[in-house]
Design a protein around this motif. Structure first.
Motif, short mmCIF file in Angstrom:
data_model
loop_
_atom_site.label_atom_id
_atom_site.label_comp_id
_atom_site.label_asym_id
_atom_site.label_seq_id
_atom_site.Cartn_x
_atom_site.Cartn_y
_atom_site.Cartn_z
N PRO A 192 -18.07 10.68 8.92
CA PRO A 192 -17.86 12.17 9.66
C PRO A 192 -19.14 13.80 9.75
CG PRO A 192 -17.49 11.81 7.20
CD PRO A 192 -17.71 10.42 7.95
N VAL A 193 -20.14 12.77 8.90
CA VAL A 193 -21.72 13.89 8.93
C VAL A 193 -21.91 14.19 10.21
CG1 VAL A 193 -23.47 14.27 8.54
CG2 VAL A 193 -22.29 12.97 6.53
N GLN A 194 -21.18 13.02 11.52
CA GLN A 194 -21.72 13.39 12.76
C GLN A 194 -21.06 14.29 14.03
OE1 GLN A 194 -24.44 11.77 14.99
NE2 GLN A 194 -25.10 10.87 12.51
N LEU A 195 -19.78 14.84 12.78
CA LEU A 195 -19.40 16.21 13.15
C LEU A 195 -19.32 16.89 12.45
CD1 LEU A 195 -15.77 14.56 13.47
CD2 LEU A 195 -16.78 14.26 15.34
N SER A 196 -20.67 17.73 12.19
CA SER A 196 -21.39 18.48 12.46
C SER A 196 -21.22 19.68 13.23
CB SER A 196 -22.29 18.49 11.25
OG SER A 196 -23.05 17.79 11.72
N PRO A 197 -21.82 19.54 14.52
CA PRO A 197 -21.99 20.10 15.05
C PRO A 197 -20.72 20.89 15.76
CG PRO A 197 -23.43 18.47 15.87
CD PRO A 197 -22.55 17.99 15.00
N CYS A 198 -19.83 20.68 14.41
CA CYS A 198 -18.84 21.13 15.23
C CYS A 198 -17.88 22.56 14.33
CB CYS A 198 -17.41 19.39 15.55
SG CYS A 198 -17.49 19.10 17.22
N VAL A 199 -18.41 22.02 13.29
CA VAL A 199 -17.85 23.52 11.76
C VAL A 199 -17.18 24.46 12.45
CG1 VAL A 199 -18.23 23.94 9.84
CG2 VAL A 199 -19.18 21.58 10.25
N SER A 200 -18.59 25.29 12.87
CA SER A 200 -18.13 26.46 13.67
C SER A 200 -17.28 26.49 15.03
CB SER A 200 -19.55 27.02 14.46
OG SER A 200 -19.05 28.51 14.70
N ALA A 201 -17.05 25.76 15.89
CA ALA A 201 -15.56 25.83 16.92
C ALA A 201 -14.56 25.19 15.86
CB ALA A 201 -15.86 25.07 17.21
N ILE A 202 -14.40 24.52 14.92
CA ILE A 202 -13.08 24.15 13.75
C ILE A 202 -12.39 25.43 12.78
CG2 ILE A 202 -12.35 22.17 12.46
CD1 ILE A 202 -13.56 20.21 14.08
N LYS A 228 -7.27 17.66 6.43
CA LYS A 228 -6.95 19.19 6.48
C LYS A 228 -8.33 19.69 7.34
CE LYS A 228 -9.35 20.49 2.12
NZ LYS A 228 -9.35 20.56 1.06
N PHE A 229 -9.53 19.19 7.48
CA PHE A 229 -10.30 18.91 8.17
C PHE A 229 -10.28 18.75 10.27
CE2 PHE A 229 -14.65 18.57 10.09
CZ PHE A 229 -15.11 20.18 10.48
N VAL A 230 -10.08 17.64 9.57
CA VAL A 230 -9.46 16.59 11.41
C VAL A 230 -8.31 16.64 12.01
CG1 VAL A 230 -10.12 14.80 12.22
CG2 VAL A 230 -11.95 15.03 10.18
N ASP A 231 -7.58 17.16 11.05
CA ASP A 231 -5.93 16.55 11.47
C ASP A 231 -6.03 18.47 12.06
OD1 ASP A 231 -3.96 15.73 12.47
OD2 ASP A 231 -2.57 15.73 10.69
N SER A 232 -6.42 19.41 11.70
CA SER A 232 -6.17 21.07 12.07
C SER A 232 -5.57 21.00 12.94
CB SER A 232 -7.36 22.07 10.74
OG SER A 232 -8.54 21.68 11.80
N PRO A 233 -4.76 22.33 13.41
CA PRO A 233 -5.00 22.77 14.48
C PRO A 233 -6.21 23.00 16.07
CG PRO A 233 -3.18 23.09 13.20
CD PRO A 233 -4.25 22.77 12.37
N ASN A 234 -7.27 23.72 15.06
CA ASN A 234 -8.70 24.60 15.19
C ASN A 234 -9.57 23.07 15.92
OD1 ASN A 234 -8.02 26.82 15.26
ND2 ASN A 234 -9.35 27.48 13.40
N ALA A 235 -8.83 21.56 14.74
CA ALA A 235 -9.98 20.38 14.96
C ALA A 235 -9.01 19.75 16.66
CB ALA A 235 -9.72 19.36 14.39
N ARG A 236 -7.76 20.02 16.75
CA ARG A 236 -7.48 19.29 17.68
C ARG A 236 -7.35 20.17 19.08
NH1 ARG A 236 -3.54 15.26 17.34
NH2 ARG A 236 -3.29 14.85 14.96
N ARG A 237 -7.66 21.37 18.93
CA ARG A 237 -8.00 22.58 20.16
C ARG A 237 -9.53 22.22 20.76
NH1 ARG A 237 -11.34 26.62 19.86
NH2 ARG A 237 -11.20 26.34 17.95
N VAL A 238 -10.18 22.33 19.62
CA VAL A 238 -12.02 21.46 19.74
C VAL A 238 -11.84 20.61 20.76
CG1 VAL A 238 -13.93 20.73 18.91
CG2 VAL A 238 -12.76 23.23 18.02
#
Length: 92
Positions: free
Chosen positions: A29-39, A71-81
């Protein structure tokens, strides 16, 4: 006939290479750190974020099953990203 055999062999090599690449994904999951701001905001995802989401797509259901990540990965914002990146979220 020889040209068709060469073409068939080339296609098989490419298909096998694709299978090996997709099987070589290390779920982290650390590989998704570039997405934190967008999520966490409404910022658009970066190209690096999109690249990481595509790379980690086989792992997303595993992350959703983890109570610490859900809660981080399955959020509406994560799905939007994911959708913005052209990587539809899998049905888990």
């Amino acid at each position: 006939m020889k040209a068709s055999h060469i073409a068939l062999c080339t296609m098989m090599v490419l298909l096998l290479a694709e299978v090996q690449v997709s099987m070589a994904v290390t779920c982290s999951p650390v590989q998704l750190s570039p997405c934190v701001s967008a999520i966490t905001t409404s910022n658009p995802p970066s190209s690096l974020c999109c690249s990481k989401i595509r790379e980690q797509k086989p792992c997303l259901c595993q992350y959703v099953r983890n109570p610490n990540l859900k809660k981080f990965v399955d959020s509406p914002n994560a799905r939007r990203v994911a959708s913005t990146c052209g990587t539809p979220f899998p049905r888990c």
